[in-house]
Enzyme design. Structure first.
Site, PDB file in Angstrom:
ATOM      1  N   HIS A  73       3.993   7.124   3.806  1.00  0.00           N
ATOM      2  CA  HIS A  73       4.933   6.013   3.619  1.00  0.00           C
ATOM      3  C   HIS A  73       4.458   5.094   2.507  1.00  0.00           C
ATOM      4  CE1 HIS A  73       2.139   4.170   6.694  1.00  0.00           C
ATOM      5  NE2 HIS A  73       2.311   3.093   5.979  1.00  0.00           N
ATOM      6  N   HIS A 108       0.826  -1.204   0.000  1.00  0.00           N
ATOM      7  CA  HIS A 108       0.000   0.000   0.000  1.00  0.00           C
ATOM      8  C   HIS A 108       0.860   1.254   0.000  1.00  0.00           C
ATOM      9  CE1 HIS A 108       0.468  -0.819   4.409  1.00  0.00           C
ATOM     10  NE2 HIS A 108       0.604   0.478   4.489  1.00  0.00           N
ATOM     11  N   GLU A 118       7.661   1.068   5.008  1.00  0.00           N
ATOM     12  CA  GLU A 118       7.139   0.016   5.867  1.00  0.00           C
ATOM     13  C   GLU A 118       7.354  -1.311   5.155  1.00  0.00           C
ATOM     14  OE1 GLU A 118       2.854   0.224   6.360  1.00  0.00           O
ATOM     15  OE2 GLU A 118       2.893  -1.106   8.107  1.00  0.00           O
TER      16      GLU A 118
END
Ligand code: CO
Length: 134
Positions: free
Chosen positions: A79, A7, A130
């Site tokens: 992020h 994502h 991440e």
């Protein structure tokens, strides 16, 4: 080492307004809002055919996205999340490569119930990364 883009996370001041933009203006499928008290955010996921957008709104006093939103008045990309097969092996590899794994480096359970770690933006082209175990 990294696999799919899981994502892209966008920090917002008003989650419902952001969800409405994605649902109505962009015609996307949008999840319900889910408070994540352990992470200091409330999240909504936008489902796209090949990936997801994670909309983040601060939750509580010490939200990790509060400062970001102070600097980015209109919100912004916070992020990107890449999948890895084995998060412990990934952390070890990254440390050997000299990259900074944030916090203790111990994976936490992320928004999808899977182990995640965050990597310092200074090592990755100014972008907070991440990693999520696939
Ligand atoms: Co994320």
């Amino acid at each position: 080492m990294i696999g799919n883009l899981n994502h892209v996370a966008i920090a917002v001041h008003d989650l419902e307004a952001a969800a409405k933009t994605y649902r109505n203006t962009l015609g996307a499928t949008v999840s319900e809002a889910v408070p994540q008290p352990d992470h200091g955010v409330t999240t909504i996921f936008v489902e796209l055919p090949n990936t997801k957008i994670e909309l983040l709104e601060p939750l509580g006093e010490d939200s990790p996205i509060a400062k970001f939103l102070e600097r980015n008045k209109a919100g912004g990309i916070h992020h990107v999340c890449y999948e890895v097969q084995d998060i412990q092996a990934a952390v070890e590899h990254l440390r050997n490569e000299g990259a900074t794994v944030l916090g203790t480096g111990e994976p936490k359970i992320g928004a999808h119930g899977k182990p995640v770690v965050f990597l310092s933006p200074k090592d990755f082209c100014g972008t907070l990364v991440e990693l999520e175990e696939a």
